[in-house]
Design a protein around this motif. Structure first.
Motif, mmCIF file in Angstrom:
data_model
loop_
_atom_site.group_PDB
_atom_site.id
_atom_site.type_symbol
_atom_site.label_atom_id
_atom_site.label_comp_id
_atom_site.label_asym_id
_atom_site.label_seq_id
_atom_site.Cartn_x
_atom_site.Cartn_y
_atom_site.Cartn_z
ATOM 1 N N LEU A 11 40.531 10.583 80.106
ATOM 2 C CA LEU A 11 41.610 9.611 80.280
ATOM 3 C C LEU A 11 41.590 9.153 81.729
ATOM 4 O O LEU A 11 41.703 9.961 82.645
ATOM 5 C CB LEU A 11 42.958 10.233 79.926
ATOM 6 C CG LEU A 11 44.200 9.386 80.211
ATOM 7 C CD1 LEU A 11 44.169 8.065 79.437
ATOM 8 C CD2 LEU A 11 45.456 10.187 79.885
ATOM 9 N N ASP A 17 44.491 -0.610 84.164
ATOM 10 C CA ASP A 17 45.155 -0.146 82.951
ATOM 11 C C ASP A 17 44.542 1.164 82.478
ATOM 12 O O ASP A 17 43.318 1.333 82.513
ATOM 13 C CB ASP A 17 45.029 -1.196 81.842
ATOM 14 C CG ASP A 17 45.834 -2.453 82.142
ATOM 15 O OD1 ASP A 17 46.867 -2.349 82.838
ATOM 16 O OD2 ASP A 17 45.434 -3.532 81.671
ATOM 17 N N HIS A 19 42.771 3.894 80.303
ATOM 18 C CA HIS A 19 41.783 3.767 79.242
ATOM 19 C C HIS A 19 41.015 5.073 79.106
ATOM 20 O O HIS A 19 41.118 5.956 79.950
ATOM 21 C CB HIS A 19 40.827 2.593 79.502
ATOM 22 C CG HIS A 19 40.019 2.730 80.749
ATOM 23 N ND1 HIS A 19 40.526 2.455 81.999
ATOM 24 C CD2 HIS A 19 38.736 3.126 80.955
ATOM 25 C CE1 HIS A 19 39.598 2.667 82.911
ATOM 26 N NE2 HIS A 19 38.495 3.092 82.308
ATOM 27 N N PRO A 51 33.521 2.653 78.990
ATOM 28 C CA PRO A 51 34.939 2.550 78.636
ATOM 29 C C PRO A 51 35.090 2.329 77.131
ATOM 30 O O PRO A 51 34.229 1.717 76.488
ATOM 31 C CB PRO A 51 35.414 1.330 79.422
ATOM 32 C CG PRO A 51 34.176 0.527 79.668
ATOM 33 C CD PRO A 51 33.031 1.491 79.720
ATOM 34 N N ALA A 53 37.487 0.876 73.948
ATOM 35 C CA ALA A 53 38.508 -0.132 73.664
ATOM 36 C C ALA A 53 39.882 0.526 73.597
ATOM 37 O O ALA A 53 40.023 1.647 73.097
ATOM 38 C CB ALA A 53 38.195 -0.840 72.352
ATOM 39 N N THR A 54 40.893 -0.153 74.101
ATOM 40 C CA THR A 54 42.248 0.410 74.120
ATOM 41 C C THR A 54 43.041 0.048 72.873
ATOM 42 O O THR A 54 44.182 0.479 72.720
ATOM 43 C CB THR A 54 43.017 -0.058 75.371
ATOM 44 O OG1 THR A 54 43.039 -1.482 75.392
ATOM 45 C CG2 THR A 54 42.367 0.474 76.637
ATOM 46 N N GLU A 55 42.461 -0.735 71.982
ATOM 47 C CA GLU A 55 43.102 -1.052 70.707
ATOM 48 C C GLU A 55 42.179 -0.638 69.586
ATOM 49 O O GLU A 55 40.954 -0.611 69.752
ATOM 50 C CB GLU A 55 43.424 -2.543 70.612
ATOM 51 C CG GLU A 55 44.458 -2.967 71.631
ATOM 52 C CD GLU A 55 44.959 -4.378 71.416
ATOM 53 O OE1 GLU A 55 44.404 -5.109 70.569
ATOM 54 O OE2 GLU A 55 45.922 -4.749 72.101
ATOM 55 N N CYS A 82 38.139 2.745 67.557
ATOM 56 C CA CYS A 82 38.276 1.847 68.711
ATOM 57 C C CYS A 82 36.963 1.100 68.891
ATOM 58 O O CYS A 82 36.082 1.538 69.644
ATOM 59 C CB CYS A 82 38.640 2.639 69.959
ATOM 60 S SG CYS A 82 40.272 3.379 69.903
ATOM 61 N N ARG A 108 47.412 0.714 69.609
ATOM 62 C CA ARG A 108 46.910 0.569 70.984
ATOM 63 C C ARG A 108 47.170 1.854 71.748
ATOM 64 O O ARG A 108 48.094 2.607 71.438
ATOM 65 C CB ARG A 108 47.572 -0.613 71.669
ATOM 66 C CG ARG A 108 49.041 -0.418 71.907
ATOM 67 C CD ARG A 108 49.646 -1.557 72.723
ATOM 68 N NE ARG A 108 51.081 -1.415 72.684
ATOM 69 C CZ ARG A 108 51.917 -2.279 72.153
ATOM 70 N NH1 ARG A 108 51.467 -3.395 71.632
ATOM 71 N NH2 ARG A 108 53.210 -2.055 72.153
ATOM 72 N N LEU A 109 46.363 2.089 72.763
ATOM 73 C CA LEU A 109 46.483 3.278 73.604
ATOM 74 C C LEU A 109 47.840 3.299 74.302
ATOM 75 O O LEU A 109 48.304 2.266 74.792
ATOM 76 C CB LEU A 109 45.359 3.296 74.648
ATOM 77 C CG LEU A 109 45.275 4.528 75.529
ATOM 78 C CD1 LEU A 109 44.788 5.728 74.712
ATOM 79 C CD2 LEU A 109 44.362 4.280 76.706
ATOM 80 N N THR A 111 50.170 5.949 77.037
ATOM 81 C CA THR A 111 50.206 7.174 77.842
ATOM 82 C C THR A 111 51.662 7.594 78.008
ATOM 83 O O THR A 111 52.579 6.768 77.910
ATOM 84 C CB THR A 111 49.563 6.974 79.219
ATOM 85 O OG1 THR A 111 50.243 5.927 79.916
ATOM 86 C CG2 THR A 111 48.082 6.630 79.082
#
Length: 132
Positions: A11, A17, A19, A51, A53-55, A82, A108-109, A111
């Motif tokens: 993480l 942002d 990711h 990296p 994908a965050t979605e 993802c 979506r990711l 935190t």
């Protein structure tokens, strides 16, 4: 703002942002979130960081109703696709019931703080939440 540290090594919090980052085999493209000496797919030993994908889309899930003492239940454990990389994570910010969670669901990711130490350093975890 207090210093933040990620709960897991993959993480990333300090590069814009939040990711996730995987280790990708340079030979076959398999991706792993844990440290590897060799690829489980082709046995190659070279990896590069990529990296994630965050979605994504929920591919599988279970609503957990029994857990170790001190773990609040129910919660939703899931596998999220993802963009071709499967991520195991809890679903957060959603009611843990079949009326609110389903396969094919767009997420979506997200935190969230897990706790702080005596110096105020905050541990940060991740999950996935419904996409708007």
């Amino acid at each position: 703002m207090a210093e933040q540290i990620p709960l897991v090594d993959y993480l990333v919090l300090d590069e814009g942002d939040p990711h996730l980052v995987a280790q990708e085999c340079t030979s076959c493209g398999a991706r792993f979130f844990d440290r590897r000496n060799a690829c489980a797919g082709c046995f190659a030993t070279e990896f590069t960081s990529v990296p994630i994908a965050t979605e994504g889309t929920v591919r599988a899930f279970t609503i957990v109703t029994f857990a170790a003492p001190g773990i609040p239940v129910p919660f939703v454990a899931s596998v999220v696709d993802c963009d071709g990389t499967h991520v195991r994570a809890n679903l957060v910010n959603v009611a843990p019931d079949p009326e609110h969670v389903h396969t094919g669901m767009k997420v979506r990711l997200a935190t969230y703080p897990i706790g702080s130490d005596s110096n105020g350093t905050q541990a940060v975890g991740f999950g996935f939440e419904p996409a708007a």
